[in-house]
Write an enzyme that holds these catalytic residues in place. Structure first.
Site, PDB file in Angstrom:
ATOM      1  N   HIS A 179      32.647 -67.844  43.332  1.00  0.00           N
ATOM      2  CA  HIS A 179      32.212 -66.522  43.784  1.00  0.00           C
ATOM      3  C   HIS A 179      31.626 -66.676  45.186  1.00  0.00           C
ATOM      4  O   HIS A 179      30.422 -66.692  45.376  1.00  0.00           O
ATOM      5  CB  HIS A 179      31.167 -65.948  42.823  1.00  0.00           C
ATOM      6  CG  HIS A 179      30.473 -64.743  43.386  1.00  0.00           C
ATOM      7  ND1 HIS A 179      31.105 -63.545  43.565  1.00  0.00           N
ATOM      8  CD2 HIS A 179      29.213 -64.558  43.822  1.00  0.00           C
ATOM      9  CE1 HIS A 179      30.260 -62.673  44.095  1.00  0.00           C
ATOM     10  NE2 HIS A 179      29.105 -63.258  44.258  1.00  0.00           N
TER      11      HIS A 179
ATOM     12  N   ASP B 216      34.202 -59.205  42.270  1.00  0.00           N
ATOM     13  CA  ASP B 216      35.284 -59.530  43.209  1.00  0.00           C
ATOM     14  C   ASP B 216      36.617 -58.967  42.706  1.00  0.00           C
ATOM     15  O   ASP B 216      37.419 -58.433  43.470  1.00  0.00           O
ATOM     16  CB  ASP B 216      35.373 -61.053  43.360  1.00  0.00           C
ATOM     17  CG  ASP B 216      34.014 -61.663  43.661  1.00  0.00           C
ATOM     18  OD1 ASP B 216      33.471 -61.374  44.736  1.00  0.00           O
ATOM     19  OD2 ASP B 216      33.477 -62.383  42.795  1.00  0.00           O
TER      20      ASP B 216
HETATM   21  N1  LIG Z   1      28.018 -63.090  40.903  1.00  0.00           N
HETATM   22  C1  LIG Z   1      28.009 -61.932  41.559  1.00  0.00           C
HETATM   23  O1  LIG Z   1      29.042 -61.269  41.677  1.00  0.00           O
HETATM   24  C2  LIG Z   1      26.766 -61.391  42.177  1.00  0.00           C
HETATM   25  C3  LIG Z   1      26.788 -60.126  42.781  1.00  0.00           C
HETATM   26  C4  LIG Z   1      25.619 -59.625  43.344  1.00  0.00           C
HETATM   27  C5  LIG Z   1      24.454 -60.386  43.320  1.00  0.00           C
HETATM   28  N2  LIG Z   1      24.457 -61.619  42.749  1.00  0.00           N
HETATM   29  C6  LIG Z   1      23.229 -62.440  42.663  1.00  0.00           C
HETATM   30  O2  LIG Z   1      22.389 -61.875  41.666  1.00  0.00           O
HETATM   31  C7  LIG Z   1      21.048 -62.278  41.896  1.00  0.00           C
HETATM   32  C8  LIG Z   1      20.093 -61.103  41.757  1.00  0.00           C
HETATM   33  O3  LIG Z   1      20.338 -60.125  42.742  1.00  0.00           O
HETATM   34  P1  LIG Z   1      19.325 -58.908  42.960  1.00  0.00           P
HETATM   35  O4  LIG Z   1      19.891 -58.096  44.076  1.00  0.00           O
HETATM   36  O5  LIG Z   1      18.985 -58.254  41.703  1.00  0.00           O
HETATM   37  O6  LIG Z   1      18.052 -59.711  43.503  1.00  0.00           O
HETATM   38  P2  LIG Z   1      16.530 -59.259  43.488  1.00  0.00           P
HETATM   39  O7  LIG Z   1      15.845 -60.211  44.420  1.00  0.00           O
HETATM   40  O8  LIG Z   1      16.374 -57.804  43.706  1.00  0.00           O
HETATM   41  O9  LIG Z   1      16.066 -59.577  41.997  1.00  0.00           O
HETATM   42  C9  LIG Z   1      16.023 -60.853  41.471  1.00  0.00           C
HETATM   43  C10 LIG Z   1      14.894 -60.905  40.462  1.00  0.00           C
HETATM   44  O10 LIG Z   1      14.943 -62.188  39.830  1.00  0.00           O
HETATM   45  C11 LIG Z   1      13.625 -62.617  39.634  1.00  0.00           C
HETATM   46  N3  LIG Z   1      13.597 -64.053  39.389  1.00  0.00           N
HETATM   47  C12 LIG Z   1      13.588 -65.078  40.292  1.00  0.00           C
HETATM   48  N4  LIG Z   1      13.496 -66.256  39.658  1.00  0.00           N
HETATM   49  C13 LIG Z   1      13.464 -65.982  38.331  1.00  0.00           C
HETATM   50  C14 LIG Z   1      13.365 -66.787  37.176  1.00  0.00           C
HETATM   51  N5  LIG Z   1      13.266 -68.121  37.274  1.00  0.00           N
HETATM   52  N6  LIG Z   1      13.342 -66.190  35.969  1.00  0.00           N
HETATM   53  C15 LIG Z   1      13.413 -64.857  35.868  1.00  0.00           C
HETATM   54  N7  LIG Z   1      13.486 -64.026  36.930  1.00  0.00           N
HETATM   55  C16 LIG Z   1      13.523 -64.588  38.151  1.00  0.00           C
HETATM   56  C17 LIG Z   1      12.919 -62.178  40.904  1.00  0.00           C
HETATM   57  O11 LIG Z   1      11.517 -62.167  40.732  1.00  0.00           O
HETATM   58  C18 LIG Z   1      13.500 -60.783  41.099  1.00  0.00           C
HETATM   59  O12 LIG Z   1      12.748 -59.800  40.425  1.00  0.00           O
HETATM   60  C19 LIG Z   1      21.062 -62.928  43.270  1.00  0.00           C
HETATM   61  O13 LIG Z   1      21.114 -64.333  43.082  1.00  0.00           O
HETATM   62  C20 LIG Z   1      22.353 -62.457  43.873  1.00  0.00           C
HETATM   63  O14 LIG Z   1      22.836 -63.356  44.859  1.00  0.00           O
HETATM   64  C21 LIG Z   1      25.587 -62.134  42.174  1.00  0.00           C
HETATM   65  C1  LIG Z   2      29.915 -71.050  45.866  1.00  0.00           C
HETATM   66  O1  LIG Z   2      29.581 -69.687  45.789  1.00  0.00           O
HETATM   67  C2  LIG Z   2      28.196 -69.389  45.740  1.00  0.00           C
HETATM   68  C3  LIG Z   2      28.016 -67.922  45.501  1.00  0.00           C
HETATM   69  O2  LIG Z   2      28.405 -67.158  46.595  1.00  0.00           O
HETATM   70  C4  LIG Z   2      27.547 -69.879  47.023  1.00  0.00           C
HETATM   71  O3  LIG Z   2      26.151 -69.629  46.961  1.00  0.00           O
HETATM   72  C5  LIG Z   2      27.808 -71.358  47.174  1.00  0.00           C
HETATM   73  O4  LIG Z   2      27.263 -71.804  48.387  1.00  0.00           O
HETATM   74  C6  LIG Z   2      29.308 -71.652  47.113  1.00  0.00           C
HETATM   75  N1  LIG Z   2      29.490 -73.074  47.111  1.00  0.00           N
HETATM   76  C7  LIG Z   2      29.709 -73.809  48.200  1.00  0.00           C
HETATM   77  C8  LIG Z   2      29.744 -75.300  48.007  1.00  0.00           C
HETATM   78  O5  LIG Z   2      29.894 -73.316  49.310  1.00  0.00           O
END
Ligand SMILES: NC(=O)c1ccc[n+]([C@@H]2O[C@H](COP(=O)([O-])OP(=O)(O)OC[C@H]3O[C@@H](n4cnc5c(N)ncnc54)[C@H](O)[C@@H]3O)[C@@H](O)[C@H]2O)c1
Ligand SMILES: *[C@@H]1O[C@H](CO)[C@@H](O)[C@H](O)[C@H]1NC(C)=O
Ligand SMILES: *[C@@H]1O[C@H](CO)[C@@H](O)[C@H](O)[C@H]1NC(C)=O
Length: 335
Positions: A189, A161
């Protein structure tokens, strides 16, 4: 040249799309340094092990000098052993028709278990970065489940972000993103996060200007700019039919590299960190995104920034969202 001992770095969700962009950068030295050998521990769930094998083959085929060993596994006791750094990307994705509460419950179970594994198997100095959503609350649950590791060693990703905000300002001013410093992401986030440019500076035509003076469009900065950053994840999904992965991986590298090597002098970055209730009126016991500076592998919240009423209300709204989510999640911790 005498090389240091290899460090042990875990990436969970290692068969997923973020990891596919991330692992190469880590393994080639972009995060922990160009002379730091690495042992990569790769955790995913059992059904994904065949896919993970393909990722391992590709990493081997990169023939990288720093990559000493690759350990693919579906077992926490293997994955979390003696870790120096843990990047927790895997989480339960939202499935069709799944209730918010059920999704949160599933993630509490995952991060409770991984927190306990950190407590039991990792080094006490391990640096933990949580990426899997809901990142702030998952991070809090992991930290609570690993009581002997300092809460300061847990953080969640809001750097994506932060980078988005920086880039939006830079494009508007026609300068490279590196000419924009000290944007801030406050809070969760999610779409309630508050991208704040009141302390942001832009290097333009030979001097450094306050962001509002550089952009010269207050309505945009207080309106569409904020909405664009808040909604960027959704816009990428709409266009790509997949969520942000390349940019998320880049942000993870930026975040962990700053923890390892520090932030540049005079610059701050944004990270979800543990709130003790002593900064900016944010309630305690939340993982909330703050402006931080990092030195000697320790972060400090940048204190004393002036907060106007516009900012205050947005910072409070995103805190309220996190409080509600925390209370629901903590209730699940007990069961
Ligand atoms: N904070 C951020 O800025 C941000 C940005 C982008 C994505 N994300 C989040 O990151 C996560 C991953 O995104 P992605 O596009 O790589 O998803 P993806 O679905 O391509 O990959 C996720 C992987 O995690 C594995 N997984 C699920 N449960 C697990 C566990 N208990 N232990 C180990 N591995 C497990 C799945 O099998 C899969 O291979 C999602 O939750 C997404 O919302 C966060
Ligand atoms: C806070 O952010 C996360 C990540 O985007 C989201 O999944 C979650 O729903 C948000 N929390 C609430 C209470 O809306
Ligand atoms: C992690 O904890 C150690 C103490 O074990 C501390 O010295 C270090 O500064 C902490 N790291 C961060 C990033 O805060």
């Amino acid at each position: 040249v005498l090389m240091s001992e290899p460090i042990r770095v875990l990436v969970t969700g290692a068969a997923g799309q973020i990891a596919y962009s991330l692992l190469f950068s880590i393994a080639k030295g972009d995060v922990f340094g160009k002379d730091q050998p690495i042992i990569l521990l790769l955790l995913d769930i059992t059904p994904m092990l065949p896919v993970l094998d393909g990722v391992v083959m590709e990493l081997q085929d990169c023939a990288l000098p720093l990559l000493r060993e690759i350990v693919p596994t579906d077992k926490e006791e293997v994955a979390f052993k003696d870790l120096d750094a843990a990047i927790l990307v895997g989480s339960m994705p939202r499935k069709e028709g799944m209730e918010r509460k059920d999704l949160l419950k599933a993630n509490v179970a995952i991060f409770k278990s991984q927190g306990a594994a950190l407590e039991k198997y990792a080094k006490k100095t391990v640096k933990v970065l949580v990426v899997g959503n809901p990142a702030n609350t998952n991070c809090l649950i992991a930290a609570k489940s690993a009581p002997s590791i300092p809460k300061e060693n847990f953080s969640c990703l809001t750097r994506l972000d932060h980078n988005r905000a920086r880039s939006q300002v830079a494009m508007r001013c026609g300068v490279p993103a590196t000419h924009v410093r000290n944007v801030i992401i406050w809070g969760n986030h999610s779409s309630t996060q508050y991208p704040d440019v009141h302390h942001c500076l832009v290097q333009m035509s030979g001097s450094e200007l306050a962001c509002f003076d550089a952009v010269k469009d207050d309505a945009w900065l207080k309106g569409d700019f904020i909405a664009t950053v808040q909604q960027r994840g959704a816009a990428v999904i709409k266009a790509r039919k997949l969520s942000s992965a390349m940019s998320a991986a880049k942000a993870i590298c930026d975040h962990m590299r700053d923890i390892w090597s520090g932030t540049p002098e005079g610059e701050f970055t944004s990270m979800g960190v543990y709130s003790t209730g002593n900064s900016y009126g944010v309630p305690d016991d939340l993982i909330y995104s703050f402006p931080v500076q990092i030195k000697d592998k320790s972060w400090k919240i940048v204190e004393g920034l002036a907060i106007n009423d516009f900012s205050r209300s947005k910072m409070d709204a995103t805190a309220a969202e996190l409080l509600e989510e925390r209370d629901t999640a903590v209730a699940f911790l007990g069961v």
